[in-house]
Design an enzyme around this catalytic site. Structure first.
Site, PDB file in Angstrom:
ATOM      1  N   ARG A  24       0.815  -1.215   0.000  1.00  0.00           N
ATOM      2  CA  ARG A  24       0.000   0.000   0.000  1.00  0.00           C
ATOM      3  C   ARG A  24       0.847   1.263   0.000  1.00  0.00           C
ATOM      4  O   ARG A  24       2.030   1.268   0.376  1.00  0.00           O
ATOM      5  CB  ARG A  24      -0.943   0.001   1.200  1.00  0.00           C
ATOM      6  CG  ARG A  24      -0.236  -0.023   2.534  1.00  0.00           C
ATOM      7  CD  ARG A  24      -1.222  -0.062   3.689  1.00  0.00           C
ATOM      8  NE  ARG A  24      -0.524  -0.175   4.965  1.00  0.00           N
ATOM      9  CZ  ARG A  24      -1.055   0.174   6.124  1.00  0.00           C
ATOM     10  NH1 ARG A  24      -2.286   0.647   6.177  1.00  0.00           N
ATOM     11  NH2 ARG A  24      -0.359   0.041   7.244  1.00  0.00           N
ATOM     12  N   LYS A  27       1.812  -1.521  23.872  1.00  0.00           N
ATOM     13  CA  LYS A  27       1.753  -0.063  23.802  1.00  0.00           C
ATOM     14  C   LYS A  27       0.518   0.402  23.013  1.00  0.00           C
ATOM     15  O   LYS A  27       0.598   0.726  21.835  1.00  0.00           O
ATOM     16  CB  LYS A  27       3.011   0.512  23.138  1.00  0.00           C
ATOM     17  CG  LYS A  27       3.105   2.048  23.276  1.00  0.00           C
ATOM     18  CD  LYS A  27       3.632   2.723  22.040  1.00  0.00           C
ATOM     19  CE  LYS A  27       2.699   2.801  20.906  1.00  0.00           C
ATOM     20  NZ  LYS A  27       1.464   3.621  21.113  1.00  0.00           N
ATOM     21  N   SER A  76      -2.424   3.187  22.108  1.00  0.00           N
ATOM     22  CA  SER A  76      -2.774   4.591  22.275  1.00  0.00           C
ATOM     23  C   SER A  76      -4.026   4.652  23.150  1.00  0.00           C
ATOM     24  O   SER A  76      -4.680   3.630  23.389  1.00  0.00           O
ATOM     25  CB  SER A  76      -3.054   5.232  20.914  1.00  0.00           C
ATOM     26  OG  SER A  76      -4.228   4.665  20.348  1.00  0.00           O
ATOM     27  N   GLU A 102      -6.921   3.234  21.203  1.00  0.00           N
ATOM     28  CA  GLU A 102      -6.871   1.780  21.090  1.00  0.00           C
ATOM     29  C   GLU A 102      -7.240   1.102  22.407  1.00  0.00           C
ATOM     30  O   GLU A 102      -7.889   0.059  22.418  1.00  0.00           O
ATOM     31  CB  GLU A 102      -5.480   1.352  20.626  1.00  0.00           C
ATOM     32  CG  GLU A 102      -5.184   1.751  19.190  1.00  0.00           C
ATOM     33  CD  GLU A 102      -3.705   1.701  18.843  1.00  0.00           C
ATOM     34  OE1 GLU A 102      -3.380   1.827  17.646  1.00  0.00           O
ATOM     35  OE2 GLU A 102      -2.865   1.573  19.765  1.00  0.00           O
ATOM     36  N   GLY A 158      -1.039  11.255  23.429  1.00  0.00           N
ATOM     37  CA  GLY A 158      -0.828  12.484  22.686  1.00  0.00           C
ATOM     38  C   GLY A 158      -0.426  13.631  23.594  1.00  0.00           C
ATOM     39  O   GLY A 158       0.505  13.516  24.410  1.00  0.00           O
ATOM     40  N   ASP A 170       5.118   5.360  16.936  1.00  0.00           N
ATOM     41  CA  ASP A 170       6.176   4.432  16.524  1.00  0.00           C
ATOM     42  C   ASP A 170       7.536   4.878  17.053  1.00  0.00           C
ATOM     43  O   ASP A 170       8.369   4.051  17.431  1.00  0.00           O
ATOM     44  CB  ASP A 170       6.225   4.328  14.997  1.00  0.00           C
ATOM     45  CG  ASP A 170       4.973   3.681  14.417  1.00  0.00           C
ATOM     46  OD1 ASP A 170       4.314   2.918  15.143  1.00  0.00           O
ATOM     47  OD2 ASP A 170       4.663   3.945  13.238  1.00  0.00           O
TER      48      ASP A 170
END
Length: 309
Positions: free
Chosen positions: A90, A184, A186, A189, A224, A254
């Site tokens: 992709r 890990k 977020s 998630e 964030g 990442d």
């Protein structure tokens, strides 16, 4: 120094650029464009390599875009093994509107993979001698939902540490069916995993439960601008974000994970590795487009955190 194998089942060629204004219908003239090898596992390998670690990316790649992805990795000095697939790798696209400062991210789902292509990847993970195996990124179509479960099991069977950074079924099923060293998610998630919106107390609770249940030894939640949280058997550590001038949020997670795994592979204390991850995530925000963190920025931010303890 311990070695890191970073797995990318659905990597991408990342294209990014800037425009004076992003508008519908009209042609949007781009500038400062760049091409980067991308996808969670690929980015983790890039970050570990940049910090001087021993990393190798294991990826599924196909078509002309798969060949370009491998060339981009070679140009950046990232060791990699590419397993061929029938589908086309992709291409994702990121555009920043210079007038508003907003980013627009276009991420295709990617190619469908065949059972034998996934099996070849599992065999490679089982045969690899890496001290850390990092499975990072979304699952491509056609991939079994429990593929990370199998990777975790073969990794643990040879005494290595398995690190997970995924979402949806890739996250939920793995944590339900096996044990990982570090996960890990977020905040988004983690909320998807929990099935509800999470406030501060909720994030603490879910992270602690994952540790106490034995699903994960370490849980690092990135939030964030809200900072990050680390849960372990020693308790929960919550640290604020480092305020920097934002260029792009792409690759911050990442960069966080790659830097934290690199620090752990170097024998750093868990708390210091967590702080280094936060520093690298903030450093990634300082770079444009799909560029990841820069080594000198991450080191400077980490040193600033250390002085402020």
């Amino acid at each position: 120094m311990k070695s890191v194998l970073a797995v990318a089942l659905n990597p991408a060629v990342d294209i990014s650029g800037e425009a004076d204004s992003v508008q519908h219908t009209h042609k949007v003239r781009m500038k400062n464009d760049r091409f980067d090898p991308g996808g969670g596992g690929v980015n983790v390998a890039r970050v570990v390599t940049m910090f001087g670690g021993d990393a190798e990316a294991l990826l599924l790649a196909g078509g002309e875009m798969g060949a370009l992805l491998q060339r981009l990795l070679k140009e950046r000095g990232v060791r990699h093994r590419a397993l061929p697939i029938a589908g086309q790798t992709r291409v994702s696209f990121n555009a920043r509107d210079l007038t508003t400062g907003r980013e627009y991210r276009f991420v295709p789902k990617g190619p469908s993979v065949r059972p034998e292509e996934v099996l070849a990847c599992l065999d490679m993970v089982a045969a690899h001698g890496g001290d850390y195996v990092v499975a990072s990124g979304s699952l491509p179509e056609g991939c079994p939902a429990d593929v990370y479960v199998e990777m975790a099991k073969v990794t643990e069977a040879r005494g290595a540490r398995f690190v997970l950074d995924s979402s949806g079924d890739g996250l939920r099923i793995t944590l339900e069916k096996t044990r990982v060293f570090l996960v890990k998610p977020s905040i988004g998630e983690l909320e998807q995993f929990a099935g509800r919106k999470l406030g501060e107390d909720g994030v603490h609770e879910v992270a602690r439960d994952l540790v106490s249940s034995g699903a994960a030894e370490l849980v690092a939640v990135t939030m964030g601008a809200g900072g990050a949280l680390l849960a372990s058997a020693d308790g929960v550590v919550r640290l604020p974000a480092i305020h920097v001038t934002q260029q792009s949020a792409v690759g911050a997670g990442d960069s966080f994970l790659g830097a934290m795994v690199w620090a752990l592979s170097e024998g750093k204390a868990t708390a210091d590795a967590f702080r280094f991850g936060i520093a690298a995530g903030a450093a990634a925000v300082m770079t444009p487009g799909t560029e990841l963190c820069r080594r000198e920025d991450a080191l400077a931010l980490f040193e600033g955190m250390a002085r402020g303890r």
